[in-house]
Design a protein around this motif. Structure first.
Motif, PDB file in Angstrom:
ATOM      1  N   THR A  75       5.578   8.246   8.418  1.00  0.00           N
ATOM      2  CA  THR A  75       5.777   6.832   8.092  1.00  0.00           C
ATOM      3  C   THR A  75       7.201   6.577   7.616  1.00  0.00           C
ATOM      4  OG1 THR A  75       5.032   7.117   5.834  1.00  0.00           O
ATOM      5  CG2 THR A  75       3.371   6.551   7.437  1.00  0.00           C
TER       6      THR A  75
ATOM      7  N   SER B 161       3.983   1.936   2.434  1.00  0.00           N
ATOM      8  CA  SER B 161       5.288   1.309   2.427  1.00  0.00           C
ATOM      9  C   SER B 161       6.109   1.662   1.196  1.00  0.00           C
ATOM     10  CB  SER B 161       5.155  -0.201   2.587  1.00  0.00           C
ATOM     11  OG  SER B 161       4.050  -0.639   1.880  1.00  0.00           O
TER      12      SER B 161
ATOM     13  N   ASP C  22       0.826  -1.189   0.000  1.00  0.00           N
ATOM     14  CA  ASP C  22       0.000   0.000   0.000  1.00  0.00           C
ATOM     15  C   ASP C  22       0.863   1.242   0.000  1.00  0.00           C
ATOM     16  OD1 ASP C  22       0.855   0.002   2.679  1.00  0.00           O
ATOM     17  OD2 ASP C  22      -0.708  -1.490   3.000  1.00  0.00           O
TER      18      ASP C  22
ATOM     19  N   ARG D 237      -2.478  -8.096   9.601  1.00  0.00           N
ATOM     20  CA  ARG D 237      -1.075  -7.847   9.256  1.00  0.00           C
ATOM     21  C   ARG D 237      -0.139  -8.583  10.217  1.00  0.00           C
ATOM     22  NH1 ARG D 237       0.901  -3.667   6.278  1.00  0.00           N
ATOM     23  NH2 ARG D 237       2.851  -4.628   6.930  1.00  0.00           N
TER      24      ARG D 237
ATOM     25  N   TYR E 160      -0.053   5.239   9.152  1.00  0.00           N
ATOM     26  CA  TYR E 160      -0.550   5.948   7.976  1.00  0.00           C
ATOM     27  C   TYR E 160      -2.071   5.956   7.961  1.00  0.00           C
ATOM     28  CZ  TYR E 160      -0.068   7.743   3.257  1.00  0.00           C
ATOM     29  OH  TYR E 160      -0.074   8.542   2.159  1.00  0.00           O
TER      30      TYR E 160
ATOM     31  N   TYR F 209      -8.118   0.580   5.046  1.00  0.00           N
ATOM     32  CA  TYR F 209      -7.519  -0.671   4.597  1.00  0.00           C
ATOM     33  C   TYR F 209      -8.546  -1.770   4.394  1.00  0.00           C
ATOM     34  CZ  TYR F 209      -3.004   1.357   5.582  1.00  0.00           C
ATOM     35  OH  TYR F 209      -1.904   2.144   5.575  1.00  0.00           O
TER      36      TYR F 209
ATOM     37  N   ASP G 171       2.536   1.322   8.341  1.00  0.00           N
ATOM     38  CA  ASP G 171       1.257   1.209   7.646  1.00  0.00           C
ATOM     39  C   ASP G 171       0.091   1.569   8.544  1.00  0.00           C
ATOM     40  OD1 ASP G 171       2.522   0.525   5.421  1.00  0.00           O
ATOM     41  OD2 ASP G 171       1.963  -1.581   5.393  1.00  0.00           O
TER      42      ASP G 171
END
Lengths: 347, 335
Positions: free
Chosen positions: B262, A6, A3, B8, B325, B334, B322
């Motif tokens: 990030t 990254s 996504d 994740r 973010y 997500y 992630d």
């Protein structure tokens, strides 16, 4: 995993070009005013690469970088003919000579015109070693970069074009990205140094090892960028048109896809070249690169650090060579990025 | 968000197993023999017994399993014992370093403070320098400040740290004598004098690494600010008559920080990894230096554990980046 967070934008990825004021104004009249009108028409529509070169020229740093890189490359290629001292020749009588320019501030420095940049503790000529080292460093950089681009483009195009391969290949890319690269490089160097040296001879063996190790560990960013671009391209009308007349994938990819992802590949190639040169010299600096009688810039720098208080030039010249080469490659990349971006180029 | 994080985390498990297998198999191929430095006079049967005691006679998959067990069960148990005085790990074999003859984790704990101090400090300093530079370069695009900032950033990530480090030592330790060139780990900060001493010995390694980090982060910051400065909401804010200062700091900066945060999170594992080269140049005996000496000494358990620890941190901070973010930017969803 693939996504936005990254893969952040490359530094300056979306910056505008340098101020295009006066430079753009001087470009506007076509260079061939005196030529016939047919020639001008042809010129105006001649090629994308001419436009790219025009935009590239307005980036002063990139232009300087290009000249410096050309100079260094030519110097390393033709240097051995111009300066015919063998880099490994021991001239023990003239060991530890200072460079000739040290006469400027110290009238009775030990220096000699037969070794303009001085010699090391075994009497090896520093200039000849710099040339030989540059050949190795640049050769490693270019080959490793080409290898990385090859793998990266292959993975990226396959993942972007064939939906079925996408999940598998990108998961694999993420896995490789999560590997701690430098520690693994060191371990791999340690493991395979001796077998390869036995198989291909000390120099070729290490060369193959270093090139493949750097290439295999630095293709991931390219693969991600290429994949993204290919996926976007696949939705465009011209690809649809090509597919509707029955173009198979093996023709579609080289004909329609690859030329359109060339610019991101070229930009990441410059970054790859810079980081390959740095990685090679870092490995040499940590004592895990080429054997000691085989000079590279990193190796020269490393060997000189022990006595840098007395002979600073032995650190300075290889260090400057690495830094300036990498700096110019990075500037070229910056200029290319601006020049290849059609949103900027027109201005 | 929670579901995403959990998914994740679950996906990280096979990733980590794969990485562990790669590292383990790679090192298993290593030609080095832990018995190599024992005297040749040791009879073969004693040698075989020593190999058995080290667990080297087991097949590869058994040793891999045992190593994973030690890494994920025994070592955390030791930590719990240490913290709460329990005896969970009593009698369990820990991962032993062949080089130090003591548990790998003990050595790592000894080395961690130096790395955190020097490399961590450099990271913090780098970020603190980079953000204002990025903001100023973006708000005054193409000004002299921006040009200089761009040039310094270019130099910062083009010049390798082993050259800047050596250059600094040459100038500030050898010629001027301001800073010591070797980091003294035994220095205890007890009073003002030793505090100054500590600052002096940290100055050069921190500067070298901070320059490198700041160069990268300031570029991200600048690019992100430029992206946001062209947005419609900035024009709206200006049209409302909001002062420029608050447009930049309240509206643009907050939005621009999202990708930069990030990026900063993604750089944290490198802090723990220790800057291998910089630690080598300034003789800081941190984790990077530990790794390189372990590689040179063929200390496989140490190399395995350290490399795998770095991999765990990379995977973890990728996840953190992630999640951050998504948390900072409500436009990203997500699920």
């Amino acid at each position: 995993m693939t996504d936005a967070a990254s893969d952040p934008p490359a530094p300056g990825a979306r910056e505008a070009a340098p101020p295009a004021g006066p430079a753009a104004a001087t470009i506007a009249p076509a260079p061939a005013l005196s030529a016939s009108s047919d020639a001008r028409l042809e010129l105006a529509g001649s090629s994308q690469w001419r436009d790219v070169w025009r935009q590239f020229r307005t980036h002063r740093g990139a232009l300087l970088g290009l000249f410096f890189l050309l100079f260094v490359t030519l110097f390393c290629i033709f240097g051995p003919w111009l300066w015919q001292v063998a880099p490994n020749a021991l001239d023990v009588r003239n060991k530890d000579l200072r460079p000739v320019y040290s006469w400027l501030w110290n009238g009775d420095a030990r220096a000699s015109w037969s070794h303009p940049l001085g010699t090391d503790q075994l009497g090896r000529d520093l200039l000849a070693q710099l040339i030989a080292g540059g050949r190795v460093s640049l050769a490693v950089g270019w080959t490793a970069m080409l290898l990385a681009m090859l793998i990266g483009t292959l993975v990226g195009v396959l993942a972007g074009y064939f939906r079925r391969l996408d999940g598998l290949l990108m998961r694999f890319t993420d896995l490789v990205l999560a590997l701690p690269i430098l520690p693994l490089l060191l371990v791999v160097m340690l493991l395979f140094r001796d077998p390869l040296r036995a198989a291909f001879g000390p120099q070729t063996g290490i060369f193959i090892l270093i090139v493949s190790v750097i290439g295999v560990t630095s293709w991931m960013q390219t693969a991600r960028i290429v994949r993204g671009d290919v996926m976007a391209l696949k939705e465009r009308e011209f690809v649809l048109a090509a597919r509707s007349i029955g173009t198979p994938a093996r023709r579609m990819i080289p004909r329609h896809i690859l030329p359109n992802v060339l610019s991101p590949i070229m930009v990441s190639a410059t970054l790859g070249l810079a980081s390959a040169i740095i990685t090679e010299s870092a490995l040499s600096f940590l004592g895990l690169g080429f054997p000691s009688d085989f000079p590279t810039w990193g190796k020269l720098l490393f060997d000189a650090t022990d006595r840098m208080a007395d002979f600073p030039e032995r650190v300075l010249w290889p260090g400057l060579a690495i830094s300036l080469t990498v700096l110019s490659v990075n500037y070229i990349g910056d200029g290319l990025r601006d020049a290849l971006d059609p949103r900027i180029r027109g201005r | 968000m929670l579901a995403y994080t959990l998914r994740r985390l679950l996906m990280a498990v096979p990733t980590l197993l794969f990485i562990a297998a790669v590292i383990f198999l790679l090192l298993d191929l290593a030609p080095g023999d832990p018995m190599a430095n024992q005297p040749l006079t040791i009879p073969p049967e004693v040698r075989a017994e020593m190999r058995r005691a080290l667990g080297l006679d087991e097949p590869t998959h058994v040793r891999f399993g045992l190593w994973l067990w030690q890494f994920f069960v025994v070592e955390p148990a030791v930590l719990v014992d240490h913290l709460f005085g329990t005896t969970l790990a009593e009698g369990q074999a820990r991962i032993l370093s062949w080089q130090f003859r003591s548990p790998v984790m003990d050595v790592i704990v000894q080395r961690l403070p130096q790395t955190l101090w020097v490399v961590g400090m450099a990271y913090v300093v780098g970020v603190l320098i980079a953000i204002p530079i990025g903001i100023l370069s973006a708000t005054r695009q193409y000004s002299v400040f921006d040009q200089i900032g761009t040039f310094v950033a270019m130099v910062g990530f083009s010049v390798p740290t082993f050259f800047t480090g050596v250059l600094l030592i040459m100038i500030f330790s050898v010629k001027l004598g301001w800073f010591p060139s070797i980091y003294d780990t035994r220095l205890r900060v007890t009073d003002w004098q030793s505090f100054l001493q500590q600052l002096r010995q940290m100055a050069m390694p921190v500067f070298v690494l901070a320059l490198y980090n700041a160069a990268q982060i300031s570029r991200y910051m600048r690019a992100s600010m430029l992206d946001n400065l062209g947005q419609d909401y900035v024009r709206t804010a200006r049209a409302k008559g909001e002062p420029e200062r608050s447009v930049i700091l309240r509206h643009v900066l907050r939005n621009s920080m999202i990708p930069v945060v990030t990026v900063i999170a993604l750089g944290v594992p490198a802090v723990f990894g220790g800057a291998i080269i910089t630690e080598q140049v300034f003789k800081v005996n941190g984790l990077g230096q530990l790794l390189i000496t372990a590689i040179q000494a063929n200390d496989l358990p140490m190399v395995q554990t350290l490399t795998f620890m770095f991999a765990v941190l990379i995977v973890l901070f990728n996840l953190v980046a992630d999640v951050l973010y998504g948390w900072l930017d409500p436009r990203i969803r997500y699920d």
